[in-house]
Write an enzyme that holds these catalytic residues in place. Structure first.
Site, PDB file in Angstrom:
ATOM      1  N   TYR A 149      -0.600 103.263 -11.795  1.00 38.51           N
ATOM      2  CA  TYR A 149      -1.625 102.713 -10.908  1.00 38.51           C
ATOM      3  C   TYR A 149      -2.963 102.631 -11.642  1.00 38.51           C
ATOM      4  O   TYR A 149      -3.668 101.617 -11.574  1.00 38.51           O
ATOM      5  CB  TYR A 149      -1.741 103.591  -9.665  1.00 38.51           C
ATOM      6  CG  TYR A 149      -2.852 103.222  -8.712  1.00 38.51           C
ATOM      7  CD1 TYR A 149      -2.709 102.157  -7.832  1.00 38.51           C
ATOM      8  CD2 TYR A 149      -4.042 103.950  -8.679  1.00 38.51           C
ATOM      9  CE1 TYR A 149      -3.727 101.817  -6.939  1.00 38.51           C
ATOM     10  CE2 TYR A 149      -5.059 103.625  -7.797  1.00 38.51           C
ATOM     11  CZ  TYR A 149      -4.896 102.558  -6.929  1.00 38.51           C
ATOM     12  OH  TYR A 149      -5.910 102.231  -6.054  1.00 38.51           O
ATOM     13  N   SER A 153     -10.463 100.868  -9.014  1.00 35.29           N
ATOM     14  CA  SER A 153     -10.336 102.264  -8.621  1.00 35.29           C
ATOM     15  C   SER A 153     -10.995 103.139  -9.669  1.00 35.29           C
ATOM     16  O   SER A 153     -10.993 102.802 -10.865  1.00 35.29           O
ATOM     17  CB  SER A 153      -8.850 102.643  -8.503  1.00 35.29           C
ATOM     18  OG  SER A 153      -8.704 104.044  -8.341  1.00 35.29           O
TER      19      SER A 153
END
Length: 257
Positions: free
Chosen positions: A166, A152
């Site tokens: 995350y 990501s």
């Protein structure tokens, strides 16, 4: 382009996609099917999405097996890879399953959410990559292949005030790509990563903010969120022979952010 030579005959490529029936995973499944892959798609709960994605894969010419499995458990990983073994010789893994679970400052994030985030986004990906390395490495009798780790853009931004845990898990994914790519390069297995930015999937609504993409769009240099199909194209290239000299690195697909 649709397969590889094994024992003097052409074998279709066989790829596992975790989280393969929604969002980026579903788009990738349909795209890889057009490139000649048969697919084993892992999913958690959404049976309807699994059936819809399987139809799309089959319409694109690929065989498709959907497997409901919790890859945060050893049993779930064994179920997924066992199902693939029943279809043929594994040549690919797309480590795609992931979630943020919620959007909140880190100090307000419950400890169990932090643990769930690490378990799904990092630990499960590590163990799936380990299972793939055992099956695909030529020194272990495998045919070689490609592992794509879906990271990501958060890994390098840190996502302060939203989901630091995350971002940290995805930074671990980038380290996995670099380290395992170096380790498996002599063994016929390329390990590459793709780092999407803000992509139009259900992840944001699942985390409690369905309008998040509209909120962050002005922060993206291209002034729009990405589409799952745009990430799928990058994954398809990374898995293709055109990327045969690419390993141990991560391609950012984030609209310039």
């Amino acid at each position: 382009m649709g397969g590889l030579w094994l024992g003097g005959w052409m074998q279709r490529r066989l790829t596992i996609i975790t989280g393969g029936t929604r969002g980026i995973g579903a788009a990738t499944a349909a795209r890889l099917a057009r490139d000649g892959h048969d697919l084993v798609l892992g999913y958690a709960r959404d049976v309807d999405a699994a059936a819809e994605t399987a139809r799309a894969v089959e319409a694109a010419g690929g065989r498709c097996l959907t497997v409901g499995a919790d890859i945060t458990t050893d049993e779930g990983i064994e179920t997924l890879f066992g199902a693939a073994a029943g279809l043929g010789v594994l040549t690919g893994l797309v480590n795609n399953a992931g979630a943020t679970f919620q959007i909140a400052p880190f100090a307000d994030t419950p400890a169990d959410v932090v643990r769930r985030t690490i378990d799904l986004n990092l630990t499960a990906a590590l163990l799936c990559a380990r299972a793939a390395a055992r099956v695909m490495s030529r020194s272990r009798g495998g045919a070689g292949g490609v592992i794509v780790n879906v990271s990501s853009g958060a890994a390098t931004i840190g996502s302060p005030g939203e989901y630091v845990q995350y971002a940290a898990s995805k930074a671990g994914i980038d380290a996995l790509t670099l380290g395992l790519g170096t380790e498996l390069a002599p063994d016929g297995v390329r390990v590459v990563g793709v780092a999407p930015g803000h992509i139009r999937t259900r992840m944001h609504a699942d985390a409690g903010e369905p309008g998040r993409l509209e909120r962050v769009a002005p922060l993206i240099p291209m002034r729009r969120p990405g589409e799952p199909e745009e990430v799928a194209e990058a994954i398809a290239w990374l898995m293709s022979e055109e990327a045969s000299y690419v390993t141990g690195t991560t391609l950012r697909v984030a609209g310039g952010r």
